[in-house]
Design a protein around this motif. Structure first.
Motif, short mmCIF file in Angstrom:
data_model
loop_
_atom_site.label_atom_id
_atom_site.label_comp_id
_atom_site.label_asym_id
_atom_site.label_seq_id
_atom_site.Cartn_x
_atom_site.Cartn_y
_atom_site.Cartn_z
N SER A 132 -1.36 24.62 43.48
CA SER A 132 -1.55 25.84 42.70
C SER A 132 -0.22 26.41 42.25
O SER A 132 0.78 26.32 42.97
N GLU A 133 -0.24 27.04 41.08
CA GLU A 133 0.95 27.76 40.63
C GLU A 133 1.41 28.77 41.68
O GLU A 133 2.59 29.04 41.81
N GLU A 134 0.45 29.32 42.42
CA GLU A 134 0.78 30.42 43.34
C GLU A 134 1.21 29.95 44.72
O GLU A 134 1.50 30.79 45.58
N PHE A 166 -3.94 23.41 39.65
CA PHE A 166 -4.45 24.49 38.79
C PHE A 166 -3.50 25.67 38.65
O PHE A 166 -2.64 25.92 39.50
N ASP A 167 -3.68 26.35 37.54
CA ASP A 167 -3.08 27.66 37.28
C ASP A 167 -4.26 28.63 37.43
O ASP A 167 -5.11 28.72 36.55
N PRO A 168 -4.33 29.36 38.56
CA PRO A 168 -5.53 30.15 38.84
C PRO A 168 -5.79 31.23 37.80
O PRO A 168 -6.93 31.45 37.39
N LEU A 169 -4.73 31.90 37.38
CA LEU A 169 -4.90 32.98 36.40
C LEU A 169 -3.75 32.85 35.41
O LEU A 169 -2.59 33.09 35.76
N ASP A 170 -4.07 32.42 34.21
CA ASP A 170 -3.05 32.25 33.19
C ASP A 170 -3.06 33.45 32.25
O ASP A 170 -4.12 33.90 31.84
N GLY A 171 -1.86 33.94 31.97
CA GLY A 171 -1.75 35.10 31.07
C GLY A 171 -1.73 36.40 31.85
O GLY A 171 -2.24 37.42 31.37
N SER A 172 -1.13 36.38 33.06
CA SER A 172 -1.25 37.56 33.92
C SER A 172 -0.70 38.84 33.30
O SER A 172 -1.15 39.92 33.67
N LEU A 213 6.68 26.80 30.27
CA LEU A 213 5.37 26.35 30.76
C LEU A 213 5.51 25.20 31.75
O LEU A 213 6.47 24.43 31.70
N ARG A 214 4.56 25.12 32.66
CA ARG A 214 4.61 24.15 33.74
C ARG A 214 3.87 22.87 33.35
O ARG A 214 2.80 22.92 32.76
N LEU A 215 4.50 21.74 33.64
CA LEU A 215 3.95 20.45 33.22
C LEU A 215 2.58 20.17 33.85
O LEU A 215 1.63 19.82 33.16
N TYR A 271 0.19 21.91 35.60
CA TYR A 271 -1.04 22.71 35.53
C TYR A 271 -1.15 23.55 34.26
O TYR A 271 -2.06 24.36 34.14
N GLU A 272 -0.24 23.38 33.32
CA GLU A 272 -0.41 24.02 32.00
C GLU A 272 -0.38 22.96 30.90
O GLU A 272 -1.35 22.76 30.18
N ALA A 273 0.77 22.26 30.78
CA ALA A 273 0.92 21.32 29.66
C ALA A 273 -0.01 20.10 29.77
O ALA A 273 -0.69 19.73 28.81
MN MN Z 1 0.05 30.16 33.18
#
Ligand code: MN
Ligand code: AHG
Ligand code: MN
Length: 322
Positions: free
Chosen positions: A90-92, A111-117, A263-265, A267-269
């Motif tokens: 997780s991103e977190e 995963f990125d649990p919440l994108d656009g915080s 951006l993170r490879l 869990y985002e890209a």
């Molecule tokens: Mn994000």
């Protein structure tokens, strides 16, 4: 009759993974359950104590919002209880959350649990992004996560917008499902999504433009002189969702402050690149195809140019000439 995401995944599982015996659909139902929990919380933002900062800094050095924390817990719980999950990233969480299921755990979920915080508190669309990899035989822990994006088994996102939409691919096209709040299920609303061959928007944080590399600035200038318009939400999921439906291009270039982009490879890209290619679009880091990059760290960043075939190819051609 309606087709729910569960029915659709079961069908895909039969077609794509006849040996999966329910593990793939069970994994994805953990994902849909978690995202339904997250969207329910988001829908109550302002009514319950869920907006604002949680007071901690995450591994990225960014302030965690309460919803970042809640979304992460929901995903860790809903996925961690599925037999087929071996590792969660997780991103977190600084380190992979390794679940001791070396025998049964077939999949790695990133995963990125919440994108656009930064958009949570202001009622602007946010999302969840995920990527699913097979855990290679005899490979455990972080080593099992270090796979290039072309090896993804499935990927997708949920955009929590004016409605909640679940978009996924298992390598056999892209499908979108809208949450019907009356029945509590994601219902097929976008069968076999294809990105338009070209669009009319570019999407980039132009406040950083002075420190973009020269070829990026020249590219944006050429789009402007061709009459392109600009749209930038600041939630990658929402900006990508628009690009998927309407075409055009989204970019997060290298900047002086962030030479590798933001951006993170993993869990985002990667998940969005898989979706883009499955929908007929392209995704590159300025030089290479995103899905060919072999990761070296779970939170590594990459520049990203993603969107319609015509706009991404145009960036490549312009860069080759300069
Ligand atoms: Mn994000
Ligand atoms: P996250 O909220 O998961 O940390 O991601 C935020 C990302 C992404 O959603 C968006 O595209 C980008 O940050 C926006 O960054 P800028 O504010 O630098 O434009
Ligand atoms: Mn996030």
């Amino acid at each position: 009759m309606i087709v729910t995401v569960q029915q659709h995944i079961l069908q895909q599982q039969e077609d794509l993974f006849p040996a999966a015996r329910g593990s793939f659909s069970s994994l994805l139902s953990g994902m849909t359950l978690a995202t339904k929990m997250i969207q329910a919380k988001i829908r109550r933002a302002g009514l319950v104590d869920i907006v604002g900062s949680a007071g901690d800094i995450n591994v990225q050095g960014e302030t965690q919002q309460k919803l970042d924390v809640y979304a992460n817990q929901a995903l860790l719980h809903c996925l961690g209880t599925r037999e087929s999950v071996a590792i969660l990233v997780s991103e977190e969480n600084e380190q992979p959350v390794t679940i001791d299921r070396s025998d049964t755990g077939k999949y790695v979920v990133v995963f990125d649990p919440l994108d656009g915080s930064s958009n949570i508190d202001v009622n602007v669309s946010v999302g969840t992004i995920f990527s699913i990899l097979r855990r290679p035989d005899q490979v455990h822990g972080e080593a099992a996560v270090m796979q290039p994006g072309w090896k993804q088994v499935a990927a997708g996102y949920v955009v929590y917008g004016s409605s909640s939409i679940f978009v996924y691919t298992a390598g056999q096209g892209v499908f979108g499902f809208t949450l019907d709040p009356d029945i509590g299920a994601f219902v097929l609303s976008y069968p076999n999504l294809k990105m338009p061959e070209c669009g009319t928007y570019y999407s980039v944080n132009e406040a950083n433009a002075d420190t973009f590399p020269h070829n990026y600035r020249a590219y944006l200038q050429s789009l402007r002189s061709d009459g392109y318009s600009s749209r930038y939400i600041g939630s990658l999921v929402a900006d990508f969702h628009r690009t998927l439906l309407k075409g055009g291009v989204f970019l997060y270039p290298p900047t002086q402050k962030k030479p590798e982009g933001k951006l993170r490879l993993l869990y985002e890209a990667n998940p969005l690149a898989f979706l883009a290619e499955q929908a007929g679009g392209l995704a590159i880091d300025g030089h290479r195809r995103i899905l060919d990059i072999v990761p070296t760290a779970i939170h590594q960043r990459t520049p990203l140019i993603i969107g319609s075939r015509s706009e991404v190819t145009r960036f490549q051609q312009l860069t080759a000439q300069s």
